[in-house]
Design a protein around this motif. Structure first.
Motif, PDB file in Angstrom:
ATOM      1  N   LEU A   4      44.028  32.132  41.052  1.00  0.00           N
ATOM      2  CA  LEU A   4      44.085  30.844  41.723  1.00  0.00           C
ATOM      3  C   LEU A   4      44.595  29.814  40.721  1.00  0.00           C
ATOM      4  N   VAL A   5      45.602  29.053  41.109  1.00  0.00           N
ATOM      5  CA  VAL A   5      46.173  28.053  40.212  1.00  0.00           C
ATOM      6  C   VAL A   5      46.206  26.712  40.924  1.00  0.00           C
ATOM      7  N   ASP A  33      37.333  32.576  53.476  1.00  0.00           N
ATOM      8  CA  ASP A  33      36.939  31.190  53.272  1.00  0.00           C
ATOM      9  C   ASP A  33      37.486  30.718  51.930  1.00  0.00           C
ATOM     10  N   MET A  34      38.073  29.538  51.951  1.00  0.00           N
ATOM     11  CA  MET A  34      38.561  28.941  50.711  1.00  0.00           C
ATOM     12  C   MET A  34      37.930  27.567  50.577  1.00  0.00           C
ATOM     13  N   CYS A  95      39.422  25.347  42.631  1.00  0.00           N
ATOM     14  CA  CYS A  95      39.684  26.102  43.859  1.00  0.00           C
ATOM     15  C   CYS A  95      38.832  27.372  43.831  1.00  0.00           C
ATOM     16  N   ASN A  96      38.373  27.768  45.002  1.00  0.00           N
ATOM     17  CA  ASN A  96      37.490  28.938  45.104  1.00  0.00           C
ATOM     18  C   ASN A  96      37.841  29.739  46.353  1.00  0.00           C
ATOM     19  N   VAL A  97      37.804  31.058  46.215  1.00  0.00           N
ATOM     20  CA  VAL A  97      37.974  31.919  47.382  1.00  0.00           C
ATOM     21  C   VAL A  97      36.931  33.029  47.336  1.00  0.00           C
ATOM     22  N   ASP A  98      36.362  33.314  48.478  1.00  0.00           N
ATOM     23  CA  ASP A  98      35.441  34.436  48.628  1.00  0.00           C
ATOM     24  C   ASP A  98      36.232  35.567  49.260  1.00  0.00           C
ATOM     25  N   GLY A 106      39.723  29.143  40.144  1.00  0.00           N
ATOM     26  CA  GLY A 106      40.830  28.701  39.319  1.00  0.00           C
ATOM     27  C   GLY A 106      40.292  28.050  38.059  1.00  0.00           C
ATOM     28  N   LYS A 107      41.216  27.589  37.209  1.00  0.00           N
ATOM     29  CA  LYS A 107      40.808  26.961  35.942  1.00  0.00           C
ATOM     30  C   LYS A 107      40.544  25.473  36.104  1.00  0.00           C
ATOM     31  N   GLY A 108      40.929  24.922  37.237  1.00  0.00           N
ATOM     32  CA  GLY A 108      40.619  23.536  37.515  1.00  0.00           C
ATOM     33  C   GLY A 108      41.751  22.570  37.192  1.00  0.00           C
ATOM     34  N   THR A 109      41.675  21.413  37.841  1.00  0.00           N
ATOM     35  CA  THR A 109      42.621  20.331  37.572  1.00  0.00           C
ATOM     36  C   THR A 109      41.818  19.035  37.502  1.00  0.00           C
TER      37      THR A 109
END
Length: 115
Positions: A4-5, A33-34, A95-98, A106-109
């Protein structure tokens, strides 16, 4: 593997807007789900928005009416439109996904709301 980016963070003045994007790769996520989470300095990570595979959404009261989550399954991308930003929205947004019972991040912004 699943990746995830996130992108789209930055510095914005109070009352401004930003649109975050999260591109997912490594699998098809159309039924998953995201979600977007955020973590401010010294605070726990908290849910900001979630969108299901059926496009149902939910938000906590702190952002409801200001933030909108959407997804484009053809692009494996989830978005977070943030309006009427406040200094307390300052945080790293993740960002997160199950996917099949496994959580991926993701690493975050970084979003900074300041005048």
């Amino acid at each position: 593997q699943v990746q995830l980016v996130e992108s789209g963070g930055g510095l914005v003045q109070p009352g401004g807007s930003l649109r975050l994007s999260c591109v997912a790769s490594g699998a098809s996520f159309r039924f998953d789900d995201m979600a977007w989470y955020r973590q401010a300095p010294g605070k726990e990570r908290e849910l900001v928005a979630r969108i299901t595979g059926a496009y149902s959404t939910n938000y906590p009261g702190s952002v409801k009416g200001r933030f909108t989550v959407s997804r484009d399954n053809a692009k494996n991308t989830v978005y977070l439109q943030m309006n009427s930003l406040k200094p307390e929205d300052t945080a790293v947004y993740y960002c997160n996904v199950d996917h099949w019972g496994t959580n991926y991040w993701g690493k975050g912004t970084l979003v900074t709301v300041s005048s």
